[in-house]
Enzyme design. Sequence first.
Site, PDB file in Angstrom:
ATOM      1  N   GLU A 116       1.379   5.515  11.651  1.00  0.00           N
ATOM      2  CA  GLU A 116       2.285   4.621  10.944  1.00  0.00           C
ATOM      3  C   GLU A 116       3.694   4.738  11.518  1.00  0.00           C
ATOM      4  O   GLU A 116       4.004   5.668  12.253  1.00  0.00           O
ATOM      5  CB  GLU A 116       2.298   4.963   9.447  1.00  0.00           C
ATOM      6  CG  GLU A 116       1.048   4.509   8.719  1.00  0.00           C
ATOM      7  CD  GLU A 116       0.846   2.998   8.739  1.00  0.00           C
ATOM      8  OE1 GLU A 116       1.672   2.270   8.183  1.00  0.00           O
ATOM      9  OE2 GLU A 116      -0.147   2.553   9.327  1.00  0.00           O
ATOM     10  N   ARG A 117       4.552   3.791  11.140  1.00  0.00           N
ATOM     11  CA  ARG A 117       5.934   3.797  11.638  1.00  0.00           C
ATOM     12  C   ARG A 117       6.664   5.036  11.118  1.00  0.00           C
ATOM     13  O   ARG A 117       6.611   5.327   9.921  1.00  0.00           O
ATOM     14  CB  ARG A 117       6.650   2.525  11.173  1.00  0.00           C
ATOM     15  CG  ARG A 117       6.084   1.271  11.798  1.00  0.00           C
ATOM     16  CD  ARG A 117       6.483   0.027  11.035  1.00  0.00           C
ATOM     17  NE  ARG A 117       5.711  -0.126   9.814  1.00  0.00           N
ATOM     18  CZ  ARG A 117       4.494  -0.657   9.743  1.00  0.00           C
ATOM     19  NH1 ARG A 117       3.896  -1.074  10.835  1.00  0.00           N
ATOM     20  NH2 ARG A 117       3.868  -0.764   8.596  1.00  0.00           N
ATOM     21  N   LYS A 157       0.838  -1.214   0.000  1.00  0.00           N
ATOM     22  CA  LYS A 157       0.000   0.000   0.000  1.00  0.00           C
ATOM     23  C   LYS A 157       0.869   1.258   0.000  1.00  0.00           C
ATOM     24  O   LYS A 157       0.655   2.183  -0.772  1.00  0.00           O
ATOM     25  CB  LYS A 157      -0.914   0.019   1.228  1.00  0.00           C
ATOM     26  CG  LYS A 157      -1.905  -1.119   1.320  1.00  0.00           C
ATOM     27  CD  LYS A 157      -2.832  -0.988   2.505  1.00  0.00           C
ATOM     28  CE  LYS A 157      -2.137  -1.026   3.832  1.00  0.00           C
ATOM     29  NZ  LYS A 157      -1.462  -2.284   4.136  1.00  0.00           N
TER      30      LYS A 157
END
Length: 455
Positions: A182-183, A156
Amino acid sequence: MEGIITAIHGDIIEIEFTGGLPDLAQAVRVQRPDKKTPIILEVHGHISETMVKAVAMGFTQGLKRGMAVQATGNPLLFPASPGCLGRALDNFGAAMDGCPPIESPSWGPIHKRPPGLEEQVPASGILETGIKIIDLLAPFPKGGKIGLFGGAGVGKTVLLMEFIYKVSKIYSGISLFCGVGERIREGHELWREMQRQGIIENAALVFGQMSESPGVRFRTPLSAITLAEFFRDDMRKDVLFLMDNVYRFEQAGGEVSVLLGRLTSRVGYQPTLLPELAEVEERLVSTKAGTITSVQAIYVPADDITDPAVAALFPHLDTTVVLSREIAAKGLYPAIDPLLSKSKFLNPEETSQRHYEIAGRTVEHLARYRELSDIIAMLGIEELSAADRVVVKRARRIEAFLTQPFFLTEEFTGRKGKHVPLDDTIDGCEMILSGEADYIPEQSFFMKGGIKEIL
């Protein structure tokens, strides 16, 4: 208006005010003991005539009962200005890239009503991405909403990064990347890659990273949308808004909901899931001033596309792109499922009669190939009828033809990225479906550009 902290439940703070209560969604400020940056809280509930519940927009270490709280009189604000371009910012508009603060910003509230019905402009026209499988089977509408659905590790984020590259290089539009939960490693890679490719000047990045409190992750999309609205309404630009990841936003809303003491709803999600999602989606619209084309990545928990958090997004989208673990396991990239990916704009009025027919025949061949795959695995292709063998032969060529090397993965794969115009994609599929390309070996179609390159 001043108050005192009376109770702390993780990220939920109870505050007693004298002389009236701050409004719901108003920001209040607590000075940390170290006298450095204050902690911002957002009022989420009035418990009594003097008590409120507020959600912390940051880490609560060092807070204790009896500390003084100051009402700001405003909701959470975000600094929007042309100076945000080329920058990586946090939820409050503070620099994350080590550069000076934003110059002369116009501070705007992150909570706004969406544009009125008469101001909105419906999505129209196709935004050509140069990615064969998307342009052919799930075309992106200009000014519409696109969802990228997929489990962990199917590509993605790579697809999102490729869209940023295409829009900056080919359309010269503004890209706004919103990283929710997110990271930060991925955010750092994206920022560095955009600098390397020379596209950072036409982009802005807003992050509420995975390690942040749920309050920050829950409000990051609204901060990013406030900036997107500034680019659309004040700068009158066409904006590509990319969000990674909608599921993390919904997850943060669930955490806040549980901390506030609400009873959970379906499959343990918050009862306010639908209105919270609508608050974000209804503002991502195009107006007469400019367009916002939004591409949103949605993590699919346990690869279950019927999960309530995933299913809640479908009614908002014009185009659905589903990434498949099975296709990724075959080594076919982008790992997009051609049978589950759909677009409202794949019709003769929006595209062309030829495009519509070729896309339909492509899906028919791929669907028949999937039906026959179990028979082929058990008995071999020789057991099929002559007509079915031809369908399988052409479907396998189409499957290989719809793979494509990306510009953003050149250094990992050693393959040069390809941008394929839609007409080339349609020509290639038409040649394969008509049998004109039957003499070309199947492997010759894999990870190539247009049909001219293969020929």
